[in-house]
Each structure stands twice: as structure tokens, then as C-alpha cells.
Design a protein around this motif. Structure first.
Motif, PDB file in Angstrom:
ATOM      1  N   GLN A 192     -12.169 -11.925  51.929  1.00  0.00           N
ATOM      2  CA  GLN A 192     -11.302 -11.484  50.837  1.00  0.00           C
ATOM      3  C   GLN A 192     -11.626 -12.214  49.538  1.00  0.00           C
ATOM      4  O   GLN A 192     -11.560 -11.633  48.451  1.00  0.00           O
ATOM      5  N   ILE A 193     -11.977 -13.475  49.648  1.00  0.00           N
ATOM      6  CA  ILE A 193     -12.335 -14.258  48.464  1.00  0.00           C
ATOM      7  C   ILE A 193     -13.637 -13.732  47.856  1.00  0.00           C
ATOM      8  O   ILE A 193     -13.764 -13.575  46.632  1.00  0.00           O
ATOM      9  N   LEU A 194     -14.611 -13.413  48.709  1.00  0.00           N
ATOM     10  CA  LEU A 194     -15.865 -12.849  48.216  1.00  0.00           C
ATOM     11  C   LEU A 194     -15.639 -11.467  47.605  1.00  0.00           C
ATOM     12  O   LEU A 194     -16.208 -11.133  46.552  1.00  0.00           O
ATOM     13  N   ASN A 195     -14.804 -10.646  48.253  1.00  0.00           N
ATOM     14  CA  ASN A 195     -14.488  -9.324  47.689  1.00  0.00           C
ATOM     15  C   ASN A 195     -13.824  -9.469  46.320  1.00  0.00           C
ATOM     16  O   ASN A 195     -14.086  -8.690  45.397  1.00  0.00           O
ATOM     17  N   THR A 196     -12.959 -10.470  46.198  1.00  0.00           N
ATOM     18  CA  THR A 196     -12.274 -10.713  44.930  1.00  0.00           C
ATOM     19  C   THR A 196     -13.258 -11.105  43.844  1.00  0.00           C
ATOM     20  O   THR A 196     -13.159 -10.653  42.697  1.00  0.00           O
ATOM     21  N   ARG A 197     -14.240 -11.957  44.185  1.00  0.00           N
ATOM     22  CA  ARG A 197     -15.268 -12.310  43.202  1.00  0.00           C
ATOM     23  C   ARG A 197     -15.987 -11.058  42.709  1.00  0.00           C
ATOM     24  O   ARG A 197     -16.293 -10.906  41.523  1.00  0.00           O
ATOM     25  N   LEU A 198     -16.288 -10.144  43.650  1.00  0.00           N
ATOM     26  CA  LEU A 198     -16.961  -8.901  43.284  1.00  0.00           C
ATOM     27  C   LEU A 198     -16.095  -8.079  42.334  1.00  0.00           C
ATOM     28  O   LEU A 198     -16.564  -7.601  41.293  1.00  0.00           O
TER      29      LEU A 198
END
Length: 421
Positions: free
Chosen positions: A383-389
Motif C-alpha cells: 500500500q505504501i508503494l502504491n501510494t508513492r505511485l
């Protein structure tokens, strides 16, 4: 198995026993069935009746129930991740692995051309043993996550310290300078060392599945994550096929799945685009103090809101966890509900103008396909990586600010929501 040029395929689906995984598999099944392909869907026994309404092509999509064995540590009757905390998912993975004999029997009987799978890393070995079908690892997590966490896949680390050191930084050639983790040093080793089933880590399970399959497929599109997909293709050196978001189109939603009257009537009482909707998926359970801070942030916005969350830790109901006087203060403009809601249908309602979510990959796509503003409160690694995207690369969302310990305040939530105008 030879296939006549003009014939259709028979495809078996065997997703991880989680609603967030089975749902996109079923949506993909509907898309493939619409094109004339036959689908055999392997799923836990109890979920079959619940999902019959979502099967838009019952003449081509057949459910094949599996008996999920009881595993010590899981509540009796557990078949999916819906009613267990994330910490117990390893036991559910063990239960899934114990269905291997049932899966083999079904595949031998059904004789599909392909089997789509994700967490059952042993499917390619099973397919090789059976001898007539090809395997496709269809992953419903983002290409961004796969690119960061699961490559370089061909490296073998004999020393866990060396492996952790490798995972605590973006891999060589990673196609982004902005999708990085501020919390990466603390979180990256978890995917390596977290047990996910008896005697196997989550990292080994996922990399084995991708390494041993005949082809990889990702629930994404070239326009959103194309450079990450190209990177994965170069690392694994096998075909990578993209399915797009595979969400149900509003016009395809069956009558029995339309928005419940009580929520439709409540939403109709507000101006178009004025309601803030919040949902954090089927598994996330907040601590009580963070739960209360969250809903106080919604109160602080002064906007109408609809919050659908599970009861926080230590509370049996959401009502029992509400701050003193909260219900009276927001009566008429705010709802906090502890049950399942029809997320896509709510997002389609004209009164909903902002979606606060955890940026799980399903919610990420539903956010992008809606007309709402997007506010993100990620919790888990993907979720954190998706948020960065979403925030830093696509620039289509706002993230709620947190302090050094990962805590967000009602003020920071309010500020993020109001920043969307």
C-alpha cells in the motif's frame, strides 16, 4: 495440448483465499467468458453461494468448491481472510497448501489449457506432473510492488544479512526515482522473513511462483505502470501480459448487487460531490486510539461522511469504540458502519466526492476509475508503494501526513481531505 486455431480456451482459476484476490480473478473470468472462453473457478466451499450473483456468465463459468482443512491457530470454519487478522494469514496459507491433492484431482478431471494462480507456488510443479497445461501467475498486486520487492529474482542469498541489505534499497535499474519508501528500512526485510505457510516465507512463495510459471500476468495497464512491467519482464525473462483493471462496469452490475436502499437514500440527502467516503478493505483493523483519531478527523472537516471500517482492536462493535458525544455531534451528516458495503456502487453515487482509502491495489483501481478526489492512508508495504505511485508519479492523490512513528492526527487527515477542494 494442441488447440485448433478457431477454438476457445478452457482456463482454471485458483487465486489466494482472500476477497481482494478472488474478486479480480472473478472479474477477469467474466471478461474471458464474454469472449467465449470456458472458466473453471476453484474456490473455498462457503464463498460459492455468496459469489453466484457476480458470475455474469454461468453457462461458461463453473465454480468448483474446495474443502479448506482446519488448521490449529485459525478460528473454526475459516476459509478466507475476511474474518481473521493479517497475523493469522500464514495459517490460512498452510490450509491452502493442504488443498493440493484436491486441486490436482480437479485439474486432471477438468483438463484445462491454462491455470491462473498466485499464492499457490506449487501449481507449476503440479502442472509439470500432470503434463498437459500451462501456468500463468496472475498477480493482483501492483507492478510497482513486484518490481521493488521481488527482483532481482534470480539471485540466491545464502546469508540473510546480505539479502536484507539488498532489499533495503531499490534494486539496480529500478525504473523510478520517486517511488521510494520513507519507512523502507524497517519494512523491506519483513517480506523476506515473514512466514506465509508452513516452512516458507512470503518472499520465497511469491518469487517461486513467478520464477516457475510459464507466463506472468499483472492486473495493470501500460499507461499506469508500463516502465515497471518492462523492468519485471527484463528481470524474469518471460512473457508478461497486462489485463487492465478488470473492474465490473456499472452497466454490468446485476440488480441484486445494486446499492442498498438505506445507503442510497442516505446519500441522496446531500449535494453532488459533497460526501467523503472512507474504507480500508476487508482485513485492516486499526488500534482503538488511531480509529478514534481517524473519525474525529472526519468530524473536523465539517463535511458529510460515510465511514466503513472494521471494529478496532479491543472493541466488539464500531459503535462501542466511538468517542464520547461523537454520535450526537455528527448525527444527520455522518455514518460510521462496521459491516461490508458495496464500495464500487458507493463510489459511483453522485453525492460522493472524495474517497479516503488504504491504497490496496483493488481500492487504488476503484479510485482511479471513479470521479472522486483521492486521499490515501497506507498501512502495509504494498500500500505504501502504491501510494508513492499515486502521489509522487501519477500525481492524482494526496497522502495523509504522519509523524516519525507512523501516527496520523485528526488535523492531518482533515487537512488532506480539505486540500482536495
Amino acid at each position: 495440448m494442441a488447440q485448433p486455431k478457431d477454438s476457445k480456451f478452457h482456463i482454471a482459476m485458483f487465486p489466494w483465499f482472500a476477497i481482494g484476490h478472488m474478486t479480480p480473478y472473478l472479474h477477469l473470468s467474466n471478461e474471458l467468458a464474454q469472449r467465449g472462453h470456458k472458466i473453471s473457478f476453484l474456490l473455498p466451499n462457503k464463498i460459492q453461494i455468496q459469489w453466484e450473483a457476480t458470475n455474469l456468465h454461468p453457462n461458461l463459468i463453473t465454480f468448483h468448491p474446495l474443502v479448506v482443512p482446519h488448521i490449529e491457530g485459525l478460528p473454526p470454519g475459516t476459509e478466507t481472510d475476511s474474518n481473521i487478522p493479517i497475523s493469522l494469514a500464514t495459517h490460512l496459507a498452510t490450509a491452502m497448501d493442504l488443498t493440493r491433492d484436491q486441486v490436482e484431482t480437479l485439474l486432471r478431471k477438468l483438463q484445462p489449457n491454462f491455470v491462473f494462480f498466485d499464492s499457490a507456488h506449487w501449481v507449476p510443479e503440479l502442472a509439470s506432473k500432470i503434463g498437459f497445461l500451462k501456468t500463468v501467475c496472475y498477480t493482483v498486486v501492483s507492478a510497482t510492488t513486484l518490481a521493488m520487492q521481488l527482483v532481482p529474482a534470480r539471485k540466491v542469498f545464502k546469508d540473510m544479512t546480505l539479502m536484507k541489505a539488498e532489499m533495503e534499497k531499490p534494486p539496480s535499474g529500478y525504473p523510478s526515482s520517486t517511488v521510494v519508501l520513507r519507512q523502507h528500512e524497517a519494512l523491506a526485510p519483513l517480506i523476506i522473513s515473514t512466514e506465509f505457510g508452513s516452512g516458507i516465507t512470503l518472499y520465497d512463495r511469491m518469487t517461486t511462483a513467478i520464477r516457475e510459471c510459464d507466463a506472468l500476468s499483472i492486473r495493470t495497464c501500460q499507461e499506469i505502470e508500463g516502465h515497471f512491467c518492462d523492468y519485471i519482464r527484463s528481470q524474469y525473462r518471460k512473457p508478461v501480459f497486462l489485463t487492465g483493471h478488470v473492474l465490473l462496469e456499472p452497466t454490468s452490475i446485476p440488480m441484486e448487487m445494486l446499492l442498498e436502499d438505506r445507503w442510497g437514500k442516505w446519500l441522496e440527502g446531500f449535494e453532488p460531490g459533497s460526501v467523503v467516503f472512507c474504507a480500508f478493505g476487508s482485513q485492516l483493523i486499526l488500534e482503538k486510539n488511531q480509529f478514534q483519531e481517524l473519525i474525529l478527523g472526519f468530524e473536523l472537516t465539517g463535511l458529510p461522511f460515510f465511514i466503513a471500517l472494521k471494529s478496532p482492536t479491543g472493541a466488539t462493535t464500531v459503535e462501542g469504540a466511538l468517542p464520547e458525544g461523537f454520535e450526537e455531534r455528527v448525527r444527520g451528516r455522518g455514518v460510521v458502519y462496521g459491516g461490508w458495503v458495496q464500495q464500487i456502487q458507493i463510489l459511483e453515487h453522485r453525492s460522493v466526492g472524495c474517497f479516503v482509502n488504504h491504497c490496496g491495489f483493488g481500492s487504488m483501481w476503484e479510485s482511479l476509475m471513479s470521479n472522486t478526489q483521492i486521499v490515501l492512508v497506507p498501512h502495509l508495504l504494498d500500500q505504501i508503494l502504491n501510494t508513492r505511485l499515486m502521489v509522487e508519479e501519477l500525481k492524482v492523490a494526496v497522502e495523509v501526513a504522519r509523524d516519525g512513528k507512523g501516527w496520523f492526527s485528526k488535523e492531518s487527515l482533515c487537512k488532506a481531505i480539505n486540500s482536495n477542494g
